[in-house]
Design an enzyme around this catalytic site. Structure first.
Site, PDB file in Angstrom:
ATOM      1  N   LYS A 126       0.812  -1.215   0.000  1.00  0.00           N
ATOM      2  CA  LYS A 126       0.000   0.000   0.000  1.00  0.00           C
ATOM      3  C   LYS A 126       0.851   1.274   0.000  1.00  0.00           C
ATOM      4  O   LYS A 126       0.349   2.351  -0.287  1.00  0.00           O
ATOM      5  CB  LYS A 126      -0.962  -0.016   1.172  1.00  0.00           C
TER       6      LYS A 126
HETATM    7  C1  LIG Z   1      -4.745  -4.279   1.530  1.00  0.00           C
HETATM    8  C2  LIG Z   1      -4.114  -5.578   1.515  1.00  0.00           C
HETATM    9  C3  LIG Z   1      -4.536  -6.586   0.639  1.00  0.00           C
HETATM   10  C4  LIG Z   1      -5.718  -6.416  -0.266  1.00  0.00           C
HETATM   11  O1  LIG Z   1      -5.487  -5.496  -1.305  1.00  0.00           O
HETATM   12  P1  LIG Z   1      -6.701  -4.859  -2.122  1.00  0.00           P
HETATM   13  O2  LIG Z   1      -6.087  -3.923  -3.070  1.00  0.00           O
HETATM   14  O3  LIG Z   1      -7.585  -4.169  -1.115  1.00  0.00           O
HETATM   15  O4  LIG Z   1      -7.421  -5.984  -2.772  1.00  0.00           O
HETATM   16  C5  LIG Z   1      -3.826  -7.767   0.622  1.00  0.00           C
HETATM   17  N1  LIG Z   1      -2.793  -7.986   1.444  1.00  0.00           N
HETATM   18  C6  LIG Z   1      -2.365  -7.057   2.319  1.00  0.00           C
HETATM   19  C7  LIG Z   1      -1.227  -7.362   3.212  1.00  0.00           C
HETATM   20  C8  LIG Z   1      -3.012  -5.821   2.378  1.00  0.00           C
HETATM   21  O5  LIG Z   1      -2.591  -4.909   3.252  1.00  0.00           O
END
Ligand SMILES: *Cc1c(COP(=O)(O)O)cnc(C)c1O
Length: 431
Positions: free
Chosen positions: A108
Site C-alpha cells: 500500500k
Molecule cells: C490491503 C491488503 C490486501 C488487499 O489489497 P486490495 O487492493 O484491497 O485488494 C492484501 N494484502 C495485504 C497485506 C493488504 O494490506
C-alpha cells in the site's frame, strides 16, 4: 485525463478533481473515460526503461497535461524511491513478487505515497485545509499515515476495527501523533468504511474540513499500482513472460484492478487470479452469478476481511469498456482459501526456505491449484511477514526478526480514541 462516475456517466471530472473528490455523489467511483493503449513496439520500449521512467510513461499516458512532465517526474521519484519491488524465486515455475519493501512494509506504500504527493501538489496550487479520512483493515492506515506524516496543513484521521488488526500494524500508525489522529471503532472494517462513506456524502462537512479519502477508492492509488506490474514483467526472463499468470490476494480488489488495467493497456499478462480468504463474495459471484455478500468473517489474512469490495464495480466497468467477458473469463480466474489451507501453505513455503505471511499464502495456495505446466506464476507478497509476527511464528514455530525500519515503534505507546460505529460520534471528532 477525463473520468466519469460509475453512478452517473454524465458526471465528468479531470484527474486532479477526481483525486481531490475521492468519491463522486451517491458514492460513485471514478473511472477513466478512455484507457490508453500501448502498441507492442511501445510496450517493448517501456519494458527497457528503469522503474521511474516506466512509471512516468504509464502515468503520463493517463494523466496527460494536467501535471507538467517535470512535476510528474518529481512526484514519481518521491513516491517510489523507497518502494522498489523485488522478485523472489520460490519453485521452478513460481516466484513471489515482493511489494513490501516500502517504509511501512506493505504494498500500500506505492498507492499511498503517490496519492499524498498528488494531494500535496494540489494543495500548493489551491491552498486551504485538507483532512484525509481513511478506514483501514490493517495496512492502509500505516501507509496513508506515513505518506502524509508531517505534511503541512494536512490532517490525517484513521479509523480501524478495534482488536481486529495486528499489534504491529496498530503500532505503525497509532504511535505517530503530530498530524495523525487514530480512532478504534467498536465494529468491523465494513462498518468503518460505512462511516467514511457517510462523511463523504455530507457535503457541508466535506467542504468545511477539506475532506479527502485515503482508501483504495482514490483513483491516484490505483494508477500508481499499475506501474509495478510493468516493472515485474520486465524483470522476468523472456521465456517466462509468454505464459504469465499472476495471483493477487484480494480485499478491496484495488491491487487486482490495477493489474487488469495494466493488461488492458497492453502488458501481455496471460491471466490474473482473484484469490480471497473465506470472505469470498467475488469468487461466489463469478461461479454462481449471484452477488450475495455475507457477514464479514475474521481471518488471519485480516487485510482481506472484506465482504463488499469497493473496487469490484471498476473491474466490471473495465471489462465492459474492453468488451471482455467476465463470466468464464480467460483473463480472470478466482478461488478462495480456508484458514487451514492458508496455514498449511505457510508451512510449505517455510519448507521451501521462504517465510511468508497469510495474505501472500492465500495467493500462493490458489496459484498452486490453478497453474498449468506451461505457465509461469507470480503471487504477490503484499506485506512483510513481520507485520503478522505472532501468527507466522506460531505456524512455523520459529521466531522472526523485525526489520530495523519498524523495530523502534514496537515499544512505543499507542494513542487512539475509541468510538462506537455511529456517524455523529465521528462527526464530532472531525469538527
Ligand atoms: C490491503 C491488503 C490486501 C488487499 O489489497 P486490495 O487492493 O484491497 O485488494 C492484501 N494484502 C495485504 C497485506 C493488504 O494490506
Amino acid at each position: 485525463m477525463k473520468l466519469y462516475s460509475l453512478k452517473n456517466i454524465f458526471k465528468e471530472v479531470t484527474f486532479l478533481e477526481a483525486v481531490q473528490l475521492g468519491l463522486c455523489e451517491k458514492q460513485g467511483l471514478f473511472f477513466p473515460k478512455k484507457i490508453p493503449f500501448f502498441k507492442k513496439k511501445e510496450i517493448k520500449k517501456i519494458l527497457k526503461m528503469n522503474f521511474f521512467e516506466k512509471s512516468f510513461k504509464i502515468l503520463n499516458a493517463f494523466i496527460g497535461n494536467e501535471i507538467s512532465k517535470t512535476n510528474l517526474r518529481k512526484i514519481i521519484k518521491k513516491s517510489f524511491e523507497h518502494t522498489i519491488p523485488k522478485i523472489r524465486k520460490i519453485e521452478k515455475n513460481i516466484a513471489c513478487l515482493e511489494l513490501f519493501h516500502g517504509p511501512t512494509l506493505a504494498f500500500k506504500d506505492f498507492g499511498a505515497r503517490f496519492m499524498s504527493q498528488i494531494i500535496y501538489f494540489l494543495k500548493k496550487k489551491n491552498k486551504g485545509k485538507v483532512t484525509i479520512l481513511t478506514a483501514t483493515s490493517g495496512d492502509t492506515g500505516a501507509a496513508v499515515a506515513n505518506a502524509f506524516y508531517k505534511m503541512k496543513n494536512v490532517n490525517v484521521v484513521i479509523l480501524y476495527p478495534k482488536g481486529k488488526i495486528s499489534k504491529i500494524q496498530e503500532k505503525m500508525f497509532c504511535t505517530l501523533e503530530e498530524n495523525v489522529k487514530t480512532i478504534s471503532v467498536n465494529g468491523s472494517f465494513d462498518e468503518c468504511q460505512k462511516l467514511v462513506k457517510i462523511a463523504f456524502n455530507d457535503s457541508k462537512l466535506k467542504k468545511k474540513i477539506g475532506l479527502n479519502s485515503g482508501n483504495s477508492i482514490n483513483i491516484s492509488r490505483l494508477l500508481a499500482q499499475i506501474c509495478y506490474y510493468f516493472e515485474a514483467f520486465s524483470n522476468l526472463k523472456k521465456k517466462y513472460r509468454k505464459n504469465l499468470i499472476i495471483s493477487v490476494p484480494c480485499g478491496n480488489f484495488g491491487n487486482i484492478t490495477a493489474g487488469l488495467i495494466a493488461k488492458s493497456i497492453g502488458l501481455p499478462i496471460k491471466s490474473f487470479i482473484a484469490s480471497t480468504n473465506s470472505n469470498d463474495t467475488v469468487p461466489r459471484f463469478l461461479k454462481y452469478n449471484k452477488w450475495e455478500p455475507k457477514k464479514t468473517i475474521s481471518t488471519i489474512s485480516n487485510a482481506m476481511d472484506i465482504s463488499i469490495p469497493n473496487n469490484w464495480d471498476r473491474i466490471i466497468e473495465l471489462f465492459k469498456q474492453k468488451k471482455w467477458n467476465i463470466k468464464n473469463s480467460k483473463y480472470l480466474k478466482f478461488g478462495s482459501v480456508s484458514e487451514k489451507q492458508t496455514k498449511k501453505s505457510i508451512k510449505k513455503l517455510y519448507k521451501l526456505k521462504y517465510i511468508s505471511e497469510p495474505h501472500a499464502a492465500v495467493a500462493y495456495t490458489i496459484l498452486k491449484k490453478k497453474i498449468k505446466k506451461e505457465e509461469y506464476g507470480l503471487f504477490l507478497g503484499t506485506a512483510h511477514p513481520s507485520k503478522f509476527k505472532d501468527t507466522v511464528e506460531e505456524i512455523i514455530n520459529k521466531k522472526i526478526k523485525l526489520p530495523e525500519k519498524i523495530k523502534h515503534q514496537k515499544n512505543m505507546k499507542s494513542f487512539s480514541f475509541s468510538i462506537d460505529p455511529k456517524f455523529n460520534l465521528l462527526k464530532k471528532f472531525l469538527t
